[in-house]
Design an enzyme around this catalytic site. Structure first.
Site, mmCIF file in Angstrom:
data_model
loop_
_atom_site.group_PDB
_atom_site.id
_atom_site.type_symbol
_atom_site.label_atom_id
_atom_site.label_comp_id
_atom_site.label_asym_id
_atom_site.label_seq_id
_atom_site.Cartn_x
_atom_site.Cartn_y
_atom_site.Cartn_z
ATOM 1 N N CYS A 156 39.854 47.008 42.580
ATOM 2 C CA CYS A 156 39.623 48.066 41.879
ATOM 3 C C CYS A 156 38.302 48.238 41.062
ATOM 4 O O CYS A 156 37.651 49.134 40.937
ATOM 5 C CB CYS A 156 40.688 48.583 40.841
ATOM 6 S SG CYS A 156 41.311 47.217 39.799
ATOM 7 N N HIS A 258 38.788 52.386 34.932
ATOM 8 C CA HIS A 258 37.671 51.181 34.579
ATOM 9 C C HIS A 258 36.491 51.366 34.344
ATOM 10 O O HIS A 258 35.752 52.206 34.821
ATOM 11 C CB HIS A 258 38.017 50.201 35.975
ATOM 12 C CG HIS A 258 39.086 49.644 35.937
ATOM 13 N ND1 HIS A 258 40.141 49.412 35.125
ATOM 14 C CD2 HIS A 258 39.303 48.559 37.059
ATOM 15 C CE1 HIS A 258 41.341 48.785 35.841
ATOM 16 N NE2 HIS A 258 40.858 48.105 36.856
#
Length: 371
Positions: A156, A258
């Site tokens: 990710c 993120h």
């Protein structure tokens, strides 16, 4: 496009959080139809609504609510054109291999095959050209395969950063050096994830294996494919112009999204200006969007002009989390340019990437078998 055709798909690890995300996205997909769900032996034989501890913000889709969960065995998925894997890495390897051997097309979110020299590691907004290694993957398998293959999507945190890096290399040529500092959401640790006493009022400056993943996966994704003297294709790992990457990864008390602070140095001298970088990022369009993948974002990279954006809470769901947001593009006094990246780790950083990868494979005729 698919001219109204529909394709049966299966989901492995369907009761877990990644599997749930696959189901939520696929339930309303224009041409993928959920046909089979796989999970552990403990869940097999139960109605999906009884087998899962549903953690998504919307209710369990009606299309799967009364579906019977199967064991993760190929015989239960033979009618599927595509199988999505949301399995944990500790079990994914053998199961995904058995599905490939059964001539099924596997699109995996697990890490097990990312370093395989014949398996493409594809971020669908970046390196769809790496599908060209699929025929070799099939041919070298013992016995050789006609339809089965495995495609993996990236970690990710890697996914978020390689998109703007790819845009910059397309516009300005190779990047020589890159320093990345991540601030990663707790959802990236899965469920139940990081204990509350570890993350509330705190930052954890260590995520096991994460820094190595970013530093290695980026090279495979941004590199090309070359043909050796033996006639075999290999991933060149960006060796034509070596790229040095230093990553530092931190877990922060954010649920989703993120954030990554990135500094880059270009091989080109003089380097591009911040304004040229902004324009290149805005202009970047993925092939997945160009050929009509329905889940691909219109704005591959959305560039913020505000000095305090992107922010996870405000920007992670833009374009259903399928694109990447970049802001604070400015000159770096150590390297050349620095900026901030935000990517939705549970969307483009996970299930959404696998789904776009499969959409691309269908539209390019790499997989077939419509419903």
């Amino acid at each position: 496009m698919t001219s109204g055709k529909q394709y049966k798909v299966g989901v492995l690890g369907a009761t877990g959080t990644v599997g749930q995300r696959f189901i939520a996205l696929l339930a309303e997909h224009p041409f993928f139809v959920i046909h089979a769900l796989g999970a552990s032996q403990r869940s097999a034989g139960k109605l999906y609504s009884k087998a899962t501890n549903w953690k998504q913000t919307q209710p369990i889709p009606s299309v799967v609510r009364e579906m019977i969960v199967q064991e993760c065995k190929p015989e239960h998925f033979q009618d599927c054109a595509v199988v999505f894997s949301g399995l944990d890495a500790d079990v994914a390897g053998d199961i995904e291999e058995s599905f490939r051997l059964a001539e099924l097309a596997v699109f995996s979110n697990a890490r097990n095959f990312r370093r395989d020299p014949h398996v493409p590691l594809i971020v669908p907004l970046v390196n769809t050209s790496h599908y060209s290694i699929i025929p070799q993957q099939r041919a070298l398998h013992q016995p050789p395969l006609k339809k089965g293959f495995i495609v993996t999507n990236a970690n990710c945190s890697t996914t978020g950063v390689v998109v703007p890096l790819a845009a910059l290399e397309r516009a300005f040529g190779p990047i020589e050096s890159c320093i990345i500092t991540t601030m990663q959401a707790i959802s990236g640790a899965g469920y139940p994830g990081v204990p509350s006493l570890d993350i509330v009022d705190n930052i954890v400056p260590y995520i096991s294996g994460e820094e190595e993943k970013i530093e290695w996966e980026t090279l495979k994704i941004l590199g090309g494919i070359v043909q050796g003297d033996d006639g075999l294709k290999t991933f060149d790992m960006h060796t034509k112009q070596p790229l040095r990457i230093s990553a530092s990864c931190n877990r922060v008390p954010v649920i989703e999204g993120h954030t990554e602070c990135v500094s880059v140095r270009f091989a080109r001298r003089p380097p591009p200006s911040p304004q040229q970088v902004r324009e290149a990022l805005q202009a970047y369009t993925s092939e997945a969007y160009t050929i009509g993948c329905p889940s691909a974002p219109r704005h591959t990279v959305f560039v913020h002009e505000e000095p305090d954006r992107p922010q996870p809470r405000l920007d992670r769901d833009y374009q259903a989390g399928a694109g990447v947001c970049v802001g604070r593009v400015r000159q770096c006094r150590v390297l050349d340019i620095k900026f901030v990246v935000l990517a939705n780790n549970v969307a483009i950083g996970a299930a959404t990437s696998s789904i776009i990868n499969a959409e691309y494979a269908v539209l390019k005729g790499i997989v077939g078998g419509q419903a």
